[in-house]
Enzyme design. Structure first.
Site, short mmCIF file in Angstrom:
data_model
loop_
_atom_site.label_atom_id
_atom_site.label_comp_id
_atom_site.label_asym_id
_atom_site.label_seq_id
_atom_site.Cartn_x
_atom_site.Cartn_y
_atom_site.Cartn_z
N LYS A 75 43.26 -18.15 -4.80
CA LYS A 75 42.08 -18.67 -4.09
C LYS A 75 41.48 -17.67 -3.10
O LYS A 75 40.28 -17.70 -2.84
CB LYS A 75 42.44 -19.99 -3.40
CG LYS A 75 42.74 -21.09 -4.41
CD LYS A 75 43.14 -22.40 -3.78
CE LYS A 75 43.50 -23.42 -4.85
NZ LYS A 75 43.87 -24.74 -4.29
N ASN A 104 37.90 -22.19 -4.64
CA ASN A 104 38.68 -22.77 -5.74
C ASN A 104 37.82 -23.11 -6.94
O ASN A 104 38.32 -23.63 -7.93
CB ASN A 104 39.46 -24.02 -5.27
CG ASN A 104 38.57 -25.23 -5.07
OD1 ASN A 104 37.40 -25.12 -4.72
ND2 ASN A 104 39.14 -26.41 -5.28
N GLY A 123 45.63 -21.31 0.55
CA GLY A 123 44.25 -21.65 0.20
C GLY A 123 43.93 -23.11 0.40
O GLY A 123 42.96 -23.47 1.10
N ALA A 124 44.73 -24.00 -0.21
CA ALA A 124 44.48 -25.44 -0.06
C ALA A 124 44.70 -25.88 1.37
O ALA A 124 43.92 -26.67 1.92
CB ALA A 124 45.38 -26.22 -1.00
N SER A 167 44.81 -30.40 -15.20
CA SER A 167 43.37 -30.64 -15.06
C SER A 167 42.50 -30.23 -16.24
O SER A 167 41.42 -30.81 -16.40
CB SER A 167 42.85 -29.95 -13.80
OG SER A 167 43.20 -28.58 -13.80
N GLY A 199 51.60 -25.69 5.63
CA GLY A 199 51.04 -24.81 4.61
C GLY A 199 49.71 -24.24 5.02
O GLY A 199 48.74 -24.98 5.20
N THR A 251 43.33 -21.83 -9.05
CA THR A 251 44.47 -22.47 -8.41
C THR A 251 45.44 -21.40 -7.92
O THR A 251 45.14 -20.19 -7.96
CB THR A 251 45.15 -23.48 -9.39
OG1 THR A 251 46.15 -24.21 -8.68
CG2 THR A 251 45.76 -22.78 -10.59
#
Length: 263
Positions: free
Chosen positions: A73, A94, A137-138, A23, A134, A69
């Protein structure tokens, strides 16, 4: 063309590891396309050094923001003096920007960015049963968004049962859809998401039993490298519509940039 010299504002993306993150160049290019003379720099920072790193980097007066990332987070939440409503609820961020007073303000864009990308590809969770693998954080952010967007049932699977159960309890307090413990079996689920790093390595097992997928299921993965994970490959072979981690990041990137420039 990205101009790497003379950037007046500096942003940092922090992770451990960081080599897989693509990114910085993309966000830098987007900043400069919008007339902002800014540069995004990747930083490989171990968990134990996160707070010290942010404090030290913050001494630079042109250091304006952080993209966060894995695995930072939740730690990033602690450095913020101000938070959006969703990041306050999740206790994770994030993206962080520095205000005129020098204090940090944080948001969590992963959930909204993922779902924006999913909708572009035909994904719709309203009135449907969802399975999320999962609870990091995400995953937490995506789970929150799926409930807000109308999932009737959300099953969460994570090998860390304490983390899973903590997230289930937190999300159940919203009194939206039903939130339960799940497994890697997607039978009966119409919206299926992998929000773990499982699939980044060639030797990784598939995080979901793809032989049990219905072709009517919509399947998403947060992993950006490889671009087509075994989960996405198998889901497409089963006839499912999908959204990749790269497509997700495009949605997240737009929200992060809006936040970092204070829109």
């Amino acid at each position: 063309m990205i101009q790497l010299n003379g950037a007046s504002r500096v942003y940092i993306i922090i992770g451990d590891p960081i080599a897989q993150v693509k990114s910085p160049a993309g966000v830098t290019e987007t900043f400069q396309q919008n007339g902002l003379n800014a540069l995004v720099i990747p930083a490989h920072v171990a968990p134990g050094a996160f707070h010290e790193f942010v404090h030290s980097a913050g001494l630079a007066q042109n250091f304006d923001g952080i993209i966060v990332t894995v695995p930072h987070k939740f730690s990033a939440y602690d450095v913020c003096s101000g938070l959006t409503e969703r990041s306050q609820f999740l206790k994770a961020v994030n993206v962080i920007r520095r205000g005129p007073d020098g204090k940090w303000f944080g948001d969590m864009c992963d959930g909204a960015g993922f779902y924006a990308a999913a909708k572009k590809n035909g994904g719709n969770v309203k009135g449907r049963k969802a399975l999320l693998v999962g609870a990091g954080g995400a995953g937490s952010a995506i789970a929150h968004t799926l409930l807000v967007e109308g999932a009737t049932v959300l099953a969460i699977h994570d090998e860390d049962h304490v983390r899973r159960d903590t997230l289930i309890e937190k999300l159940s307090s919203l009194k939206l859809g039903q939130v339960v413990a799940g497994s890697s079996d997607p039978t009966g689920y119409e919206f299926v998401v992998n929000a773990t790093p499982i699939g980044m390595k060639e030797t990784d097992p598939c995080p979901i039993q793809t032989d049990l997928l219905s072709k009517q299921a919509f399947v998403g993965d947060v992993i950006t490298m490889p671009a087509i994970t075994p989960l996405i490959h198998n889901a497409r072979a089963a006839g499912c519509q999908t959204v990749t981690g790269t497509e997700m990041f495009a949605g997240v990137k737009d929200l992060m940039i809006e936040f970092l420039v204070g829109k």
